[in-house]
Design a protein around this motif. Sequence first.
Motif, PDB file in Angstrom:
ATOM      1  N   PHE B 142      12.225   9.514  -5.619  1.00 13.12           N
ATOM      2  CA  PHE B 142      11.129  10.016  -4.790  1.00 13.12           C
ATOM      3  C   PHE B 142      10.958   9.154  -3.542  1.00 13.12           C
ATOM      4  O   PHE B 142      10.829   9.658  -2.430  1.00 13.12           O
ATOM      5  N   ASN B 143      11.017   7.820  -3.761  1.00 10.70           N
ATOM      6  CA  ASN B 143      10.829   6.920  -2.626  1.00 10.70           C
ATOM      7  C   ASN B 143      11.924   7.097  -1.582  1.00 10.70           C
ATOM      8  O   ASN B 143      11.692   6.947  -0.392  1.00 10.70           O
ATOM      9  N   ILE B 144      13.131   7.448  -2.042  1.00  9.93           N
ATOM     10  CA  ILE B 144      14.242   7.626  -1.103  1.00  9.93           C
ATOM     11  C   ILE B 144      14.175   8.995  -0.421  1.00  9.93           C
ATOM     12  O   ILE B 144      14.292   9.112   0.781  1.00  9.93           O
ATOM     13  N   GLN B 145      13.983  10.039  -1.226  1.00 14.68           N
ATOM     14  CA  GLN B 145      14.133  11.398  -0.706  1.00 14.68           C
ATOM     15  C   GLN B 145      12.840  12.031  -0.198  1.00 14.68           C
ATOM     16  O   GLN B 145      12.874  12.861   0.694  1.00 14.68           O
ATOM     17  N   CYS B 146      11.712  11.720  -0.813  1.00 15.16           N
ATOM     18  CA  CYS B 146      10.525  12.548  -0.614  1.00 15.16           C
ATOM     19  C   CYS B 146       9.371  11.856   0.097  1.00 15.16           C
ATOM     20  O   CYS B 146       8.563  12.503   0.766  1.00 15.16           O
ATOM     21  N   ALA B 147       9.296  10.504  -0.110  1.00 10.61           N
ATOM     22  CA  ALA B 147       8.109   9.782   0.356  1.00 10.61           C
ATOM     23  C   ALA B 147       7.910   9.930   1.860  1.00 10.61           C
ATOM     24  O   ALA B 147       6.780   9.889   2.346  1.00 10.61           O
ATOM     25  N   MET B 148       9.008  10.137   2.586  1.00 11.05           N
ATOM     26  CA  MET B 148       8.930  10.288   4.038  1.00 11.05           C
ATOM     27  C   MET B 148       7.905  11.361   4.424  1.00 11.05           C
ATOM     28  O   MET B 148       7.108  11.165   5.326  1.00 11.05           O
ATOM     29  N   CYS B 149       7.924  12.487   3.709  1.00 13.30           N
ATOM     30  CA  CYS B 149       6.978  13.559   4.033  1.00 13.30           C
ATOM     31  C   CYS B 149       5.793  13.589   3.064  1.00 13.30           C
ATOM     32  O   CYS B 149       4.657  13.791   3.452  1.00 13.30           O
ATOM     33  N   HIS B 150       6.091  13.418   1.753  1.00 16.19           N
ATOM     34  CA  HIS B 150       5.024  13.580   0.763  1.00 16.19           C
ATOM     35  C   HIS B 150       4.188  12.312   0.590  1.00 16.19           C
ATOM     36  O   HIS B 150       3.179  12.346  -0.119  1.00 16.19           O
ATOM     37  N   GLY B 151       4.590  11.216   1.224  1.00 12.91           N
ATOM     38  CA  GLY B 151       3.814   9.981   1.136  1.00 12.91           C
ATOM     39  C   GLY B 151       4.207   9.160  -0.077  1.00 12.91           C
ATOM     40  O   GLY B 151       4.626   9.708  -1.098  1.00 12.91           O
ATOM     41  N   ALA B 152       4.058   7.831   0.057  1.00 11.79           N
ATOM     42  CA  ALA B 152       4.481   6.937  -1.020  1.00 11.79           C
ATOM     43  C   ALA B 152       3.708   7.230  -2.309  1.00 11.79           C
ATOM     44  O   ALA B 152       4.231   7.092  -3.412  1.00 11.79           O
ATOM     45  N   GLY B 153       2.457   7.693  -2.200  1.00 12.70           N
ATOM     46  CA  GLY B 153       1.666   7.985  -3.395  1.00 12.70           C
ATOM     47  C   GLY B 153       1.716   9.460  -3.774  1.00 12.70           C
ATOM     48  O   GLY B 153       1.013   9.896  -4.685  1.00 12.70           O
ATOM     49  N   GLY B 154       2.521  10.255  -3.041  1.00 13.87           N
ATOM     50  CA  GLY B 154       2.654  11.672  -3.373  1.00 13.87           C
ATOM     51  C   GLY B 154       1.472  12.520  -2.946  1.00 13.87           C
ATOM     52  O   GLY B 154       1.287  13.636  -3.423  1.00 13.87           O
ATOM     53  N   LYS B 155       0.671  11.989  -2.000  1.00 14.81           N
ATOM     54  CA  LYS B 155      -0.516  12.751  -1.601  1.00 14.81           C
ATOM     55  C   LYS B 155      -0.251  13.681  -0.419  1.00 14.81           C
ATOM     56  O   LYS B 155      -1.185  14.237   0.166  1.00 14.81           O
ATOM     57  N   GLY B 156       1.020  13.829  -0.057  1.00  9.85           N
ATOM     58  CA  GLY B 156       1.352  14.725   1.049  1.00  9.85           C
ATOM     59  C   GLY B 156       1.024  14.122   2.400  1.00  9.85           C
ATOM     60  O   GLY B 156       0.872  14.834   3.381  1.00  9.85           O
ATOM     61  N   ASP B 157       0.944  12.774   2.441  1.00  5.46           N
ATOM     62  CA  ASP B 157       0.520  12.130   3.680  1.00  5.46           C
ATOM     63  C   ASP B 157       1.576  11.190   4.245  1.00  5.46           C
ATOM     64  O   ASP B 157       1.261  10.180   4.857  1.00  5.46           O
ATOM     65  N   GLY B 158       2.863  11.523   4.027  1.00  2.22           N
ATOM     66  CA  GLY B 158       3.932  10.676   4.559  1.00  2.22           C
ATOM     67  C   GLY B 158       3.995  10.759   6.073  1.00  2.22           C
ATOM     68  O   GLY B 158       3.530  11.736   6.663  1.00  2.22           O
ATOM     69  N   PRO B 159       4.584   9.730   6.714  1.00  5.46           N
ATOM     70  CA  PRO B 159       4.607   9.696   8.178  1.00  5.46           C
ATOM     71  C   PRO B 159       5.304  10.902   8.808  1.00  5.46           C
ATOM     72  O   PRO B 159       4.873  11.390   9.847  1.00  5.46           O
ATOM     73  N   ALA B 160       6.360  11.400   8.158  1.00  2.00           N
ATOM     74  CA  ALA B 160       7.085  12.528   8.752  1.00  2.00           C
ATOM     75  C   ALA B 160       6.408  13.851   8.422  1.00  2.00           C
ATOM     76  O   ALA B 160       6.768  14.894   8.959  1.00  2.00           O
TER      77      ALA B 160
END
Lengths: 216, 267
Positions: B142-160
């Motif tokens: 998740f941290n590699i593939q998803c956190a960029m958009c979904h956020g590190a905590g998975g709240k949908g608040d990633g920088p991208a």
Amino acid sequence: MSETSVAHGHHHAHHFESAEAEFEACKQGMWLFLVTEVLMFGGMFVAYTVFRGMYPEMFKAAHAKLAVPMGFTNTIILITSSLTMVLAVAAAQRGRKDRVLMHLSLTFLLACGFLVVKYFEYSHKIHDGLLPGGFFTNTELTHPKTPLFFSLYFIMTGIHAFHVIVGMGLMLWLAKRTMANEFSPSYYTPVELVGFYWHFVDLVWIYLFPLLYLVG
Amino acid sequence: MKGANMEKKTESHQHHHYILPTSTACAVGGALLVLTFITVWVAGIDLGKINFLVAMIVATIKASLVGMWFMNLRKDRRENAVIFLTSFLFLAIFIALTVTDLFYRGDVYVKEPWVASVQSKSRFKKPWVSTPELVSYGKTQFNIQCAMCHGAGGKGDGPAGVALKPSPRNFTQADGWKAGRKPTRVFKTLTEGLGGMPAFGSLPSDDRWALAQYVLSLGPVADQDAAADFAAIKVDPNKESAGEEAVTSIPVDVAIERMAVPEEKTN
């Protein structure tokens, strides 16, 4: 304090102690602007370095598609235009209005020449499908990352050409002000600063030409 | 008398400002042209890596001529020279550090062994059943593939993801899941994409299952998969997972991200 105001109508802004202080401040501002320009082009040169480091064979194959005679001609044109610009500034310093206009016109014409060559280069690249990213349709170059080279090529030379166009606008502005007798040996700051800008445009090309056309 | 006075003043004013003699300007211009010929001539001879060095040295000599004479840096106030040259110093640092990162990362970039590990069989017998192991592996992915958009905590608040409309799914909430909150549904979304969510079918099936289990673990207890849900993705929940080979043409950016992770983690 008659020394603080100069002939031919230019009065330095009231927050400057003298015309000389104004001149030095303007010049330093121009140097600071050129620093931001170095860093803006610098980012692109770093991108170039990274991708060249990652795909050296691709760069070697792709750069061979650029026309060295065209790049060479444009180098000669830009260097000559820098020379005419220097002569325009020197003429302004000596108060030789006719020579300022002559050298500005020559510089402007050389800049036109640069853009004409650029137009032929770009249309040739477009015709061959040597375009950035997804627009790349050329079939001779087989390395899958080849479009990257042309992204760099078009962005770097494109932003440079944009600077040339801006410079031409500035020259027209200088010519208009020269004809209106706004400059004199004691006030020629805009001529000097546009000169700096133009030499910087030349400076960028001095690095772009070998990096893109010669060593790929 | 007044006119003569004016002239004198102009002269004394001019005295501060150096005027480049025409002969010097032409000599510098000539030198620049000669250097241009030299650089083109040398580039025509194949000297290997020396070509690049020569081209850069000649360009720097040309740039110095332009800076020192045409831009008059040699007679300008020293602070202006310092200001301008400092920008080149910072550019040099920028280039040097980037180059060291690019060329001297060494074996952090594990290329072949990584590809081999992807193509191996499934490490998880039944990845559709959540286990702590799956969830923790899913977290690393998740941290590699998803956190960029979904956020590190998975709240949908990633920088991208900030600029995306609709914004990326907030996994910590139960509502709003278009395809339902079941492992098979999330697996399907990962495989095929959904709306603004891109497909990640190039990832091994293990990774997609682990990701599904991890994102479901972030919110309230997930819904159970029914037999029909498994049938919809053609999985027999009673058999062990055969794994699924990753497609060989994975996107380069994904590959770089993946390869940057030490091998122990991906194995």
